[in-house]
Design an enzyme around this catalytic site. Structure first.
Site, PDB file in Angstrom:
ATOM      1  N   ASP A  13      41.931  43.961  33.073  1.00  0.00           N
ATOM      2  CA  ASP A  13      42.719  42.745  33.252  1.00  0.00           C
ATOM      3  C   ASP A  13      43.656  42.625  32.046  1.00  0.00           C
ATOM      4  OD1 ASP A  13      40.568  42.522  35.090  1.00  0.00           O
ATOM      5  OD2 ASP A  13      40.722  40.340  35.080  1.00  0.00           O
ATOM      6  N   LYS A  17      44.015  37.342  42.248  1.00  0.00           N
ATOM      7  CA  LYS A  17      42.874  36.769  41.537  1.00  0.00           C
ATOM      8  C   LYS A  17      43.281  35.452  40.870  1.00  0.00           C
ATOM      9  CE  LYS A  17      39.593  37.625  37.744  1.00  0.00           C
ATOM     10  NZ  LYS A  17      39.096  38.609  36.745  1.00  0.00           N
ATOM     11  N   LYS A  48      47.147  38.277  38.931  1.00  0.00           N
ATOM     12  CA  LYS A  48      46.157  37.270  38.527  1.00  0.00           C
ATOM     13  C   LYS A  48      46.878  36.083  37.895  1.00  0.00           C
ATOM     14  CE  LYS A  48      42.222  36.877  35.293  1.00  0.00           C
ATOM     15  NZ  LYS A  48      41.335  37.654  34.387  1.00  0.00           N
TER      16      LYS A  48
END
Length: 319
Positions: free
Chosen positions: A152, A255, A219
């Protein structure tokens, strides 16, 4: 219709062509976006559908600990909970992943050995992203070498807001290459920190920029700022991945992270997914929740559906 990202070779040829493309995306109707997100959040979910949604949400969680006080013991306990969320009910699904800092990846990997729960690691000088590219890439390589299945990364919001889109693109591409390992590569989630991007138009541009650069997931947030995932910014990103697949044939996950704490919240987001991109994304390979406290509320609601009684927080483990 183009089916590969090579279709964007001309777009990314220079800063000016990339800027022209991103600023040429349709403007976002903020009122319409927020109204649709709000209306979808009022959908009524019946008992059978709610039970399905709760189990689906549990299976989509990246169970997360990203604190300076993280210890190996805390990470091992979190990994145990990810594999067996409810010790009183072995039918509970596992979470999708455990998300930790790079120095805790090896600990998480060992604790999760033999399970299908992934190890995700934040990287690239999370959460601010204020470091030289070489430092960021070393961060990624260390996490991948330690066994991270997913990375991430945070984008350079300063560069993005200054209009230096090519720098952001090239950084994502470099991180994508650093995710490579023997037998494949770690999946890359690109974090925009939507609360710092100021406008919905910027969120749409960041979504397309991340996808063009090769993100496997886009995300919303780090969970470290005041505004994180919201139904509206997540809806906008879902629309972006839908349109991107229609144009390229490439599917990208989404996400939302930060601020999603209750079963009611999670179900609202699942409705957004179902109504915007459909069943193809209703799977933890394509949709995740970045959360920690959410799991406990899902477990309590699951117990209530099974027993008719609300057991309360004393009946679930404290993370």
């Amino acid at each position: 219709m183009p089916t590969t990202l090579t279709a964007f070779a001309d777009v990314t040829a220079s800063d000016s062509t990339l800027r022209r493309f991103l600023h040429g995306l349709p403007g976002v109707d903020a009122v319409g976006l927020e109204a649709r997100a709000a209306s979808l959040g009022t959908r009524s979910i019946k008992t059978t559908a709610k039970a399905y949604a709760i189990d689906l949400a549990i299976s989509m969680i990246d169970l997360t600990t990203l604190e300076g006080a993280d210890t190996p013991g805390k990470v091992r306990a979190l990994a145990t909970k990810a594999v067996n969320p409810d010790p009183t009910d072995r039918t509970s699904p596992r979470t999708a992943a455990v998300c930790v800092y790079p120095d805790m990846v090896a600990t998480a990997k060992a604790a999760l050995a033999g399970s299908d729960v992934k190890v995700a690691s934040v990287a690239t000088a999370f959460p601010a992203g204020r470091a030289a590219l070489g430092v960021k890439l070393a961060d990624v390589r260390d996490a991948v070498a330690a066994g991270a299945d997913e990375i991430d990364m945070v984008i350079d919001r300063g560069a993005f807001l200054a209009g230096d889109f090519l720098k952001v693109y090239e950084e994502i591409r470099a991180v994508k290459e650093a995710c490579a390992r023997e037998g494949g590569e770690a999946r890359l989630k690109v974090i925009f920190e939507t609360g710092e991007l100021s406008t919905y138009d910027n969120i749409r541009r960041a979504s397309w920029l991340g996808m063009i650069a090769g993100a496997d997931f886009i995300k919303t947030s780090t969970g470290k700022v005041g505004v994180n995932a919201t139904p509206a910014n997540t809806l906008l990103m879902l629309e972006a991945v839908r349109d991107f697949r229609a144009q390229t044939g490439v599917q990208v996950g989404v996400k939302p992270a930060g601020g999603i704490r209750t079963t009611k919240d999670a179900i609202k987001f699942l409705v957004l997914v179902n109504e915007t991109v459909g069943e193809d994304w209703l799977d933890n390979h394509w949709f995740r929740f970045g959360a920690s406290s959410l799991l406990n509320d899902l477990l309590m609601q699951r117990q209530k559906l099974a027993t008719g009684r609300y057991s309360g927080p004393d009946y679930v483990t404290v993370d």
